[in-house]
Design a protein around this motif. Structure first.
Motif, PDB file in Angstrom:
ATOM      1  N   THR A   1       2.119  -2.749   7.908  1.00 50.38           N
ATOM      2  CA  THR A   1       2.295  -4.006   7.009  1.00 50.38           C
ATOM      3  C   THR A   1       2.798  -5.216   7.526  1.00 50.38           C
TER       4      THR A   1
ATOM      5  N   THR B   1       2.426   3.719   3.645  1.00 52.82           N
ATOM      6  CA  THR B   1       2.150   2.927   4.844  1.00 52.82           C
ATOM      7  C   THR B   1       3.484   2.849   5.585  1.00 52.82           C
TER       8      THR B   1
ATOM      9  N   LYS C   1       0.710  -1.165   0.079  1.00 53.09           N
ATOM     10  CA  LYS C   1       0.018  -0.079  -0.012  1.00 53.09           C
ATOM     11  C   LYS C   1       0.708   1.037   0.045  1.00 53.09           C
ATOM     12  N   THR C   2       0.328   2.311  -0.618  1.00 54.82           N
ATOM     13  CA  THR C   2       1.302   3.539  -0.703  1.00 54.82           C
ATOM     14  C   THR C   2       0.986   4.201   0.665  1.00 54.82           C
TER      15      THR C   2
END
Length: 152
Positions: free
Chosen positions: A109, A104, A101-102
C-alpha cells in the motif's frame, strides 16, 4: 520462571497507539500537495514504534512475514495490519478507495501511494508550467511590473 525482556509475550509499542490521527495530523488526499509532509510524519512515527520495516524495505530485509516461527509470523502479521490501518486512517476517502485492496501488506500500500504521488511529478510540473504560461499579466497591478526604485 526466568525474566526474559525479549520474550515473545512482550507487548510491542505499535500496538499501544490508540489514535494515529493524534500523531499524524495531515490527511493525505489526491487534491493536496502534502505527500512529502505526510511521508515524513508517517516514517518518523513508524520508526519510533519500531515498524519502519513494514513500509520501507531495508537491505537484506524480507517483504514477507517470517515463515519459521508461528509466533513471529503472527506478530508480524498483526503489526503489518496495524501499520496498514494507520495508512488507511490518514488518507482521504477518495484516496482510500484507490489504494484499498484485499490481502495486501502495508508495504504494498505504501508503494502504491508512492506510485500515485511520485510517478506523476513530471506531468504535474508540465501542467503547472502550462498554467503559469497562460496567466495574463493584465491580472496583476501595474506596480508589480514596474522597475524597482533604489532609495538611498
Amino acid at each position: 520462571m526466568p525474566n526474559n525482556a525479549t520474550s515473545k509475550s512482550s507487548f510491542h509499542p505499535a500496538l499501544a497507539v490508540n489514535s494515529i490521527r493524534n500523531h499524524i495530523t495531515v490527511i493525505l488526499g489526491m487534491d493536496n500537495d502534502q505527500y512529502s509532509l505526510w511521508v515524513a510524519l508517517f516514517t518518523n512515527h513508524a520508526k519510533s514504534n519500531r515498524v519502519l520495516h513494514h513500509i520501507i524495505k531495508s537491505k537484506g530485509a524480507a517483504r514477507k512475514p517470517p515463515s519459521t516461527d508461528d509466533d513471529d509470523k503472527e506478530l508480524w502479521e498483526t503489526l503489518d495490519a496495524t501499520v496498514l490501518q494507520w495508512i488507511n486512517s490518514t488518507v482521504s476517502n477518495d484516496l482510500l478507495e484507490t489504494i484499498v485492496k484485499t490481502d495486501t501488506t502495508a508495504m504494498a500500500t505504501w508503494d502504491r501511494l508512492a506510485d500515485i504521488f511520485q510517478d506523476n511529478k513530471n506531468s504535474r510540473a508540465v501542467t503547472l508550467e502550462q498554467e503559469f504560461s497562460h496567466i495574463d499579466m493584465i491580472d496583476f497591478p501595474s506596480g508589480l511590473l514596474s522597475t524597482p526604485q533604489i532609495v538611498g
